[in-house]
Design an enzyme around this catalytic site. Structure first.
Site, short mmCIF file in Angstrom:
data_model
loop_
_atom_site.label_atom_id
_atom_site.label_comp_id
_atom_site.label_asym_id
_atom_site.label_seq_id
_atom_site.Cartn_x
_atom_site.Cartn_y
_atom_site.Cartn_z
N ASP A 23 -5.25 -7.89 -4.61
CA ASP A 23 -5.25 -9.34 -3.88
C ASP A 23 -5.83 -10.30 -4.71
O ASP A 23 -5.45 -11.44 -4.39
CB ASP A 23 -6.50 -8.86 -2.92
CG ASP A 23 -5.90 -7.96 -1.66
OD1 ASP A 23 -4.77 -8.40 -1.22
OD2 ASP A 23 -6.66 -7.10 -1.16
N GLU A 76 -12.07 -9.81 -5.22
CA GLU A 76 -10.57 -9.96 -5.09
C GLU A 76 -10.20 -10.99 -4.50
O GLU A 76 -9.19 -11.29 -3.94
CB GLU A 76 -9.94 -8.60 -4.33
CG GLU A 76 -10.84 -8.42 -2.97
CD GLU A 76 -10.35 -7.29 -2.25
OE1 GLU A 76 -9.34 -6.60 -2.63
OE2 GLU A 76 -11.08 -6.71 -1.28
N HIS A 102 0.96 -1.18 -0.07
CA HIS A 102 -0.01 0.08 0.01
C HIS A 102 0.66 1.18 0.06
O HIS A 102 0.33 2.24 -0.47
CB HIS A 102 -0.98 0.17 1.25
CG HIS A 102 -2.21 -0.89 0.78
ND1 HIS A 102 -2.27 -2.27 1.20
CD2 HIS A 102 -3.23 -0.49 -0.07
CE1 HIS A 102 -3.36 -2.67 0.66
NE2 HIS A 102 -3.78 -1.78 0.18
N CYS A 122 -10.43 -1.83 -10.07
CA CYS A 122 -9.79 -0.76 -9.33
C CYS A 122 -8.42 -1.20 -8.64
O CYS A 122 -7.73 -0.38 -8.09
CB CYS A 122 -10.75 -0.42 -8.09
SG CYS A 122 -11.00 -1.49 -7.02
C1 PEP Z 1 -6.83 -4.61 -4.66
O1 PEP Z 1 -6.89 -5.56 -3.83
O2 PEP Z 1 -6.85 -4.66 -5.77
C2 PEP Z 1 -7.56 -3.47 -4.08
C3 PEP Z 1 -7.89 -2.38 -5.05
O3 PEP Z 1 -7.63 -3.08 -2.81
P1 PEP Z 1 -6.17 -2.67 -2.12
O4 PEP Z 1 -5.17 -2.69 -3.01
O5 PEP Z 1 -6.51 -1.65 -1.12
O6 PEP Z 1 -6.21 -4.34 -1.31
MG MG Z 2 -7.61 -5.41 -2.00
#
Ligand code: PEP
Ligand code: MG
Length: 540
Positions: free
Chosen positions: A451, A427, A188, A498
């Site tokens: 994920d 995910e 992140h 996303c």
């Molecule tokens: C993902 O897992 O692709 C996602 C958009 O959520 P995060 O990256 O915040 O886990």
């Molecule tokens: Mg995620």
């Protein structure tokens, strides 16, 4: 000159001085203090030094940039003397027996939130100032007499590792680039760097005596130049200029539609982590927000954000987006996003542990507070909500029940709310495999490829040793995306991406041909994607 290799997290070039952050620089820990009178004296002494520093800065600014611009330092000096601010700190030290650093940081946060919530624009702008002076005093208390955590000038932030909770606390306007020794490209922190549009690299084995030296981050090739020769600096300045020219050209795409040559309209949205990111969304002309990682509101604070605080944040975002869609992803805490006050148990496998919707369904009081804030804000704009880490239809049914309870409570209290589209993140492989069933329950799917790749390939996205085999282009991942789109469409459920893969320009045409309806990416990618969408013919 030294050229250190690393892995690029986000492209771009930065030239500036290195500021090495060590752990103690960033974290303000709450400590129990026996002699509170001595602690108050410590605070007063630090505040005195801060005032002297600000006086010197005022003089310097007066000479270099004139009185109007220098005024800010005078305002900061006055704020440091404000009786309410000083009292909040001394009362906290005396009443709660806490260390001065913690009291100053807490007062800074509280006052800054209070200012930010005011209607008056002038007062709103004071939010950043009070934070700035508090950072300065904390830095002095921690023995760093150079002022605020990052000092006055913009710097290349170099650290062993940066947790998301630390990254969100850094003053973005002072960061030219991030360079870390550890961390993975899918973490992140890496995502935050992309959202902030800041060049970033990981895996760089820097030396501690590099602090303060001039350096260049080549985020395209993953090279970190320390003490570069003048000619190298000139070469990179020229590259920076080229980059700026390219970005300027892309600006011509602002206001244009996201439509393919053969007429398919795509929703091109942006991902954000906090209210301030909306500026980048608007600057890059995204037509909505496809992922508001709401958990960042929970990071970098020392207690749960209240319903009111969340409501204000969501309302500000939707109002600034002026009718464009804002998709809020409910709390996705856990795994690499840890917050002390949640008191999450230490787990061997946090990515597969107690996180996200699992916490919300087990601790519905936390979930309901957030849902109430989201629904209240929905009255002021176009809000959709989506839930992370779904693995079953049963979870979706329980979520819907809680949503109904929240709506009933709001009705009983006469609080108005709008229509809120309901979606889930896809995910986990489980969600993919039952996407035909899940599609009957919701309005949309948003595929979280970060994920999804981790769980499909059984590769921990945090493990930098596995970065090279974390292959989001893997046929298994692509087949899953296709399956989700097909299953969604059979039930009139629109489907977006996303995760970071949505910004992978090499795959845009593939996704469009699969029938994707929405792509939500870091703001800096929006116009580049628009260019490709407008040049793609999916009928061919
Ligand atoms: C993902 O897992 O692709 C996602 C958009 O959520 P995060 O990256 O915040 O886990
Ligand atoms: Mg995620």
């Amino acid at each position: 000159m030294e050229a250190l290799n690393g892995k690029s997290v986000f492209g771009g070039i930065a030239i500036g001085k290195i500021r090495i952050l060590s752990k103690g620089d960033r974290i303000v820990k709450r400590e129990k203090i026996a002699d509170t009178a001595a602690e108050i004296s410590r605070f007063e002494a630090a505040s005195e030094i801060a005032k002297q520093q600000l006086g010197a800065l005022y003089e310097k600014a007066l000479r270099e940039v004139g009185e109007v611009n220098a005024m800010i330092f005078e305002v900061h000096q006055m704020m440091l003397e404000d009786p309410d601010y000083v009292e909040a700190i001394t009362h906290m030290i005396a009443g709660q027996s806490v260390n001065a650093e913690f009291a100053v940081a807490s007062a800074g946060d509280n006052f800054s939130e209070m200012f930010a919530a005011m209607d008056d624009d002038y007062m709103k702008a004071r939010a950043a100032d009070v934070k700035d002076i508090s950072n300065r005093v904390v830095a002095i208390l921690q023995g760093r007499h150079d002022g605020s955590v990052l000092g006055e000038e913009q710097v290349i932030v170099v650290a062993d590792d940066l947790a998301p909770s630390e990254t969100v606390q850094l003053d973005k306007s002072k960061v030219l680039a991030f360079v870390t020794r550890h961390g993975s490209t899918n973490s992140h922190t890496a995502i935050l760097a992309r959202t902030m549009n800041i060049p970033a690299m990981i895996g760089v084995n820097y030396a501690d005596d590099m602090d303060g030296k001039l350096a260049i981050v080549d985020g395209y090739n993953g090279i970190f130049y320390v003490d570069p020769e003048l000619q190298v600096v000139h070469d990179f300045e020229a590259k920076q200029q080229e980059e700026a020219d390219k970005i300027r050209l892309l600006q011509e795409l602002k206001g244009k539609e996201d439509v393919t040559i053969d007429g398919k309209h795509i929703h091109l949205y942006a991902n954000i982590g906090n209210v301030a990111d909306v500026a980048a969304v608007l600057q890059n002309d995204a037509t909505g927000i496809g992922l508001f990682r709401s958990e960042f509101l929970y990071l970098g604070t020392d207690t749960y954000p209240t319903e009111e605080e969340q409501f204000l944040a969501y309302k500000t975002v939707v109002q600034n987006m002026a009718g464009k869609k804002v998709i809020i992803r409910t709390l996705d805490i856990g795994a690499d996003k840890q917050v002390d006050y949640f008191e999450l148990p230490k787990e061997d496998n946090p990515a597969m542990g107690y996180r996200a919707i699992r916490i919300c369904l087990k601790q519905p009081e936390i979930f309901k507070t957030q849902l109430r804030a989201i629904y209240r804000a929905s009255y002021y704009g176009n809000i959709a909500v989506m839930y992370p880490m779904i693995i079953s239809v049963d979870e979706v049914c329980r979520i819907k029940q809680i949503v109904e309870e929240v709506k009933t409570e709001l009705d009983e209290q006469g609080i108005k709310y709008g229509d809120v589209e309901q979606g889930i993140m896809i995910e986990t492989p489980a969600a993919v495999m039952i996407s035909d069933l899940l599609a009957k329950e919701v309005d949309f799917f948003s595929i979280g490829t970060n994920d999804l790749t981790q769980y499909t390939l059984a590769i921990d996205r945090q493990n930098s040793r596995l970065d090279d085999i974390y292959d989001a282009h893997h046929e298994a991942v692509l087949r899953m995306i296709r399956m989700v789109i097909e299953n969604g469409h059979k039930e009139n459920c629109w489907v977006g991406i996303c995760g970071e893969l949505g910004a992978d320009l090499a795959l845009t045409e593939t996704f469009l041909k699969m029938g994707i309806d929405e792509l939500s990416v870091s703001p800096g990618y929006v116009l580049r994607l628009r260019e490709i969408i407008r040049n793609t013919d999916i009928s061919k």
